[in-house]
Design an enzyme around this catalytic site. Structure first.
Site, PDB file in Angstrom:
ATOM      1  N   HIS A 158      67.040  10.010  47.085  1.00 29.73           N
ATOM      2  CA  HIS A 158      67.879   8.847  47.321  1.00 29.73           C
ATOM      3  C   HIS A 158      67.003   7.694  47.752  1.00 29.73           C
ATOM      4  O   HIS A 158      66.003   7.909  48.439  1.00 29.73           O
ATOM      5  CB  HIS A 158      68.915   9.155  48.417  1.00 29.73           C
ATOM      6  CG  HIS A 158      70.062   8.209  48.394  1.00 29.73           C
ATOM      7  ND1 HIS A 158      70.020   6.999  49.040  1.00 29.73           N
ATOM      8  CD2 HIS A 158      71.260   8.283  47.772  1.00 29.73           C
ATOM      9  CE1 HIS A 158      71.166   6.379  48.818  1.00 29.73           C
ATOM     10  NE2 HIS A 158      71.932   7.121  48.051  1.00 29.73           N
ATOM     11  N   ASP A 165      75.787  13.966  45.067  1.00 30.89           N
ATOM     12  CA  ASP A 165      76.176  14.398  43.730  1.00 30.89           C
ATOM     13  C   ASP A 165      75.768  15.824  43.403  1.00 30.89           C
ATOM     14  O   ASP A 165      76.177  16.362  42.377  1.00 30.89           O
ATOM     15  CB  ASP A 165      75.585  13.450  42.679  1.00 30.89           C
ATOM     16  CG  ASP A 165      76.286  12.124  42.710  1.00 30.89           C
ATOM     17  OD1 ASP A 165      77.506  12.143  42.951  1.00 30.89           O
ATOM     18  OD2 ASP A 165      75.641  11.093  42.532  1.00 30.89           O
TER      19      ASP A 165
HETATM   20  N1  CMC Z   1      63.253  14.598  40.943  1.00 31.01           N
HETATM   21  C1  CMC Z   1      61.916  14.601  40.916  1.00 31.01           C
HETATM   22  N2  CMC Z   1      61.141  13.659  41.491  1.00 31.01           N
HETATM   23  C2  CMC Z   1      61.776  12.670  42.108  1.00 31.01           C
HETATM   24  C3  CMC Z   1      63.187  12.603  42.179  1.00 31.01           C
HETATM   25  C4  CMC Z   1      63.933  13.627  41.578  1.00 31.01           C
HETATM   26  N3  CMC Z   1      65.257  13.614  41.613  1.00 31.01           N
HETATM   27  N4  CMC Z   1      63.533  11.490  42.876  1.00 31.01           N
HETATM   28  C5  CMC Z   1      62.398  10.881  43.221  1.00 31.01           C
HETATM   29  N5  CMC Z   1      61.325  11.607  42.758  1.00 31.01           N
HETATM   30  C6  CMC Z   1      59.913  11.318  42.997  1.00 31.01           C
HETATM   31  C7  CMC Z   1      59.408  10.207  42.097  1.00 31.01           C
HETATM   32  O1  CMC Z   1      58.904  10.686  40.890  1.00 31.01           O
HETATM   33  C8  CMC Z   1      58.352   9.579  42.979  1.00 31.01           C
HETATM   34  O2  CMC Z   1      57.229  10.414  42.936  1.00 31.01           O
HETATM   35  P1  CMC Z   1      55.725   9.770  43.062  1.00 31.01           P
HETATM   36  O3  CMC Z   1      55.667   9.181  44.432  1.00 31.01           O
HETATM   37  O4  CMC Z   1      54.804  10.921  42.847  1.00 31.01           O
HETATM   38  O5  CMC Z   1      55.642   8.749  41.970  1.00 31.01           O
HETATM   39  C9  CMC Z   1      58.926   9.703  44.395  1.00 31.01           C
HETATM   40  O6  CMC Z   1      59.800  10.847  44.333  1.00 31.01           O
HETATM   41  C10 CMC Z   1      59.717   8.479  44.842  1.00 31.01           C
HETATM   42  O7  CMC Z   1      60.692   8.242  43.834  1.00 31.01           O
HETATM   43  P2  CMC Z   1      61.271   6.826  43.451  1.00 31.01           P
HETATM   44  O8  CMC Z   1      61.635   6.839  42.002  1.00 31.01           O
HETATM   45  O9  CMC Z   1      60.374   5.741  43.966  1.00 31.01           O
HETATM   46  O10 CMC Z   1      62.555   6.805  44.319  1.00 31.01           O
HETATM   47  P3  CMC Z   1      63.699   5.751  44.178  1.00 31.01           P
HETATM   48  O11 CMC Z   1      64.120   5.417  45.560  1.00 31.01           O
HETATM   49  O12 CMC Z   1      63.320   4.631  43.300  1.00 31.01           O
HETATM   50  O13 CMC Z   1      64.822   6.589  43.414  1.00 31.01           O
HETATM   51  C11 CMC Z   1      66.730   7.838  42.913  1.00 31.01           C
HETATM   52  C12 CMC Z   1      65.979   7.058  43.991  1.00 31.01           C
HETATM   53  C13 CMC Z   1      68.089   8.267  43.459  1.00 31.01           C
HETATM   54  C14 CMC Z   1      66.964   6.927  41.687  1.00 31.01           C
HETATM   55  C15 CMC Z   1      65.878   9.075  42.513  1.00 31.01           C
HETATM   56  O14 CMC Z   1      65.659   9.899  43.647  1.00 31.01           O
HETATM   57  C16 CMC Z   1      66.514   9.874  41.376  1.00 31.01           C
HETATM   58  O15 CMC Z   1      66.323   9.528  40.206  1.00 31.01           O
HETATM   59  N6  CMC Z   1      67.292  10.952  41.714  1.00 31.01           N
HETATM   60  C17 CMC Z   1      67.974  11.704  40.697  1.00 31.01           C
HETATM   61  C18 CMC Z   1      69.240  10.988  40.313  1.00 31.01           C
HETATM   62  C19 CMC Z   1      70.310  11.128  41.378  1.00 31.01           C
HETATM   63  O16 CMC Z   1      70.594  12.212  41.859  1.00 31.01           O
HETATM   64  N7  CMC Z   1      70.947   9.977  41.693  1.00 31.01           N
HETATM   65  C20 CMC Z   1      72.081   9.969  42.620  1.00 31.01           C
HETATM   66  C21 CMC Z   1      71.800   9.167  43.847  1.00 31.01           C
HETATM   67  S1  CMC Z   1      73.072   9.443  45.079  1.00 31.01           S
HETATM   68  C22 CMC Z   1      74.467   8.737  44.380  1.00 31.01           C
HETATM   69  C23 CMC Z   1      74.425   7.251  44.421  1.00 31.01           C
HETATM   70  O17 CMC Z   1      74.424   6.701  45.522  1.00 31.01           O
HETATM   71  O18 CMC Z   1      74.431   6.654  43.331  1.00 31.01           O
END
Ligand code: CMC
Length: 432
Positions: A308, A366
């Site tokens: 998240h 989720d």
């Molecule tokens: N699986 C694998 N790796 C992940 C995931 C994941 N679900 N989420 C983040 N990472 C890794 C990412 O690759 C990065 O790694 P590195 O530092 O080595 O490059 C690190 O963790 C930080 O990730 P980020 O992309 O900078 O994190 P973000 O804050 O931009 O993304 C997120 C947040 C929710 C988009 C992401 O965690 C994600 O894609 N999760 C899966 C989709 C999901 O479940 N979304 C629902 C969110 S809750 C409902 C809502 O409020 O909408």
């Protein structure tokens, strides 16, 4: 917002800007950068707005490190366990929990707006039967603006309230009809003798040919799912609603924009993606191979339902969702659900795996909601629709708060331009 008395002095090439620091009631102080361009001649750069407070708000507070979520100061667990969705909707919109009389009045008003204009029925026929219900929802909510021109009068408080009530009241009807249409089943009209959640279940699952019996445990679970999704601070879809609203667009158009933003798998589409992911993994033996793919940055695979932007600890909604999941499966007599077993095992492995621990990736709301919804008979394509139905309350509360903010301005971010410098046009004939 109060002045903290602290000032940050930022210098660049002999120029200095004094930037005031503001304090909220909770959470970190905020550096006010509004004078930075005048003082230093630079913009700030924050793609994805991870470090930027885009507004002041009194509605929802999140402490992502501690896993805290408060609506108008009330912890989400207390609301989910002790309140109903309509109480939470009233709270988000009005700032305080309703008295019994206020709640009765609120529910009565909602009930007087649950029907759709009969012309709206015709819209559904314009969609293909295999249309994604989010497409139908997005289009139909936007089209409500064509029926309520009074919604354009956003400077009028009575008009804003009326639009808010219409949206909260009509979303379940539009959502359920989007489903019925894709199934080729008869539309079921709203029943005002039922609660908000019961009425939605009835419009989803009833048939005109026979009475529909509400299961109180499932209705309570649905109510709780709605509460858990009702608002979540300045997330992508809420910020979209605020951004669209900042132009003076009517609230139906703004909520349609929010629905579009919610659709993506990184946001509201995640619960649908969780189930697709579990189906793809298939069985527990395949988990290690799947986790290896997730860790491989070239695979493009993410563990859906994990991670998240704000929570770097357990999402407090996920804990309640997990408990509700067990309650619902128990009530439905589902003892050994392979998807749930797979989800539990996946969670167990992931929360102890160094990759996820190092990046503070925990299950989010989720991860379990999809399993509950599936068990309740809600098809996967409707998961995000349900999220949108619940979040409409948050969106419209945030929209109202923004419009009512003195000095509200259009949202207009700047950019760091990396394109070509100015150059002269070359006529087509001379371009070779
Ligand atoms: N699986 C694998 N790796 C992940 C995931 C994941 N679900 N989420 C983040 N990472 C890794 C990412 O690759 C990065 O790694 P590195 O530092 O080595 O490059 C690190 O963790 C930080 O990730 P980020 O992309 O900078 O994190 P973000 O804050 O931009 O993304 C997120 C947040 C929710 C988009 C992401 O965690 C994600 O894609 N999760 C899966 C989709 C999901 O479940 N979304 C629902 C969110 S809750 C409902 C809502 O409020 O909408």
């Amino acid at each position: 917002m109060t002045e903290s008395g602290k000032v940050a002095t930022v210098s660049l090439e002999g120029k200095t800007a004094s930037l005031p620091v503001h304090s909220g009631t909770l959470g970190p102080d905020v550096l006010d950068i509004r004078k930075i361009t005048a003082g230093l001649g630079v913009f700030t750069f924050d793609p994805g707005y991870g470090e930027t407070a885009s507004c002041t708000s009194k509605i929802t507070f999140i402490d992502g490190d501690k896993g805290v979520l408060l609506h108008r100061g009330y912890p989400i667990a207390q609301l989910a366990e002790q309140a109903t969705f309509t109480e939470v909707a009233y709270l988000l919109l009005n700032g305080e929990l309703p008295t019994g009389t206020e709640h009765d009045g609120f529910v009565e008003t909602l009930k007087s707006h649950t029907l759709l204009h009969e012309q709206i029925r015709n819209f559904f026929n314009g969609f293909r039967r295999d249309a994604h219900p989010m497409a139908i929802l997005c289009g139909t909510v936007g089209a409500l603006s064509a029926f309520y021109s009074d919604a354009n009068d956003i400077s009028n408080a009575a008009s804003r309230n009326l639009s808010a009530m219409r949206l909260i009241a009509k979303l379940p009807t539009i959502a359920a009809w989007a489903y019925k249409y894709t199934q080729g089943e008869a539309f079921i009209y709203p029943r005002n003798d039922l609660t908000y959640a019961e009425n939605f279940l009835s419009m989803m699952f009833a048939h005109p040919s026979e009475p529909y019996k509400i299961n109180p445990i499932l209705a309570r679970a649905m109510d709780r799912i709605l509460i858990l999704h009702a608002d979540h601070e300045q997330n992508a879809s809420t910020s979209t609603v605020r951004m669209a609203g900042s132009t003076g667009a009517n609230p139906f158009a703004c909520v349609a924009a929010g629905i579009a933003a919610l659709w993506g798998p990184a946001h509201g589409g995640a619960n649908e993606a969780v189930l697709k992911m579990l189906a793809k993994i298939g069985s527990k033996e395949n988990i290690p191979e799947f986790i290896a793919q997730v860790k491989d940055k070239n695979s493009g695979v993410r563990l859906m339902g994990f991670g998240h932007r704000v929570y770097k600890n357990f999402d407090p909604r996920a804990k309640i969702m997990q408990a509700t999941c067990h309650e619902v499966l128990g009530e439905l007599g589902i003892k050994d659900d392979p998807l749930l077993d797979l989800a539990v095992e996946l969670e167990k492995i992931a929360i102890h795996d160094e990759y996820f621990v190092k990046r503070s990736l925990y299950p989010n709301v989720d991860f379990y909601s999809g399993i509950i919804l599936k068990a309740m008979g809600i098809p996967t394509s409707m998961f995000t629709v349900l999220f949108a139905l619940a979040r409409t309350t948050g969106w419209i509360s945030q929209w109202k708060e923004m419009i009512e903010e003195p000095g509200q301005r259009i949202s207009r971010p700047r950019q760091l331009y990396t394109g070509s410098p100015e150059r002269d046009f070359v006529p087509l004939a001379k371009r070779g």
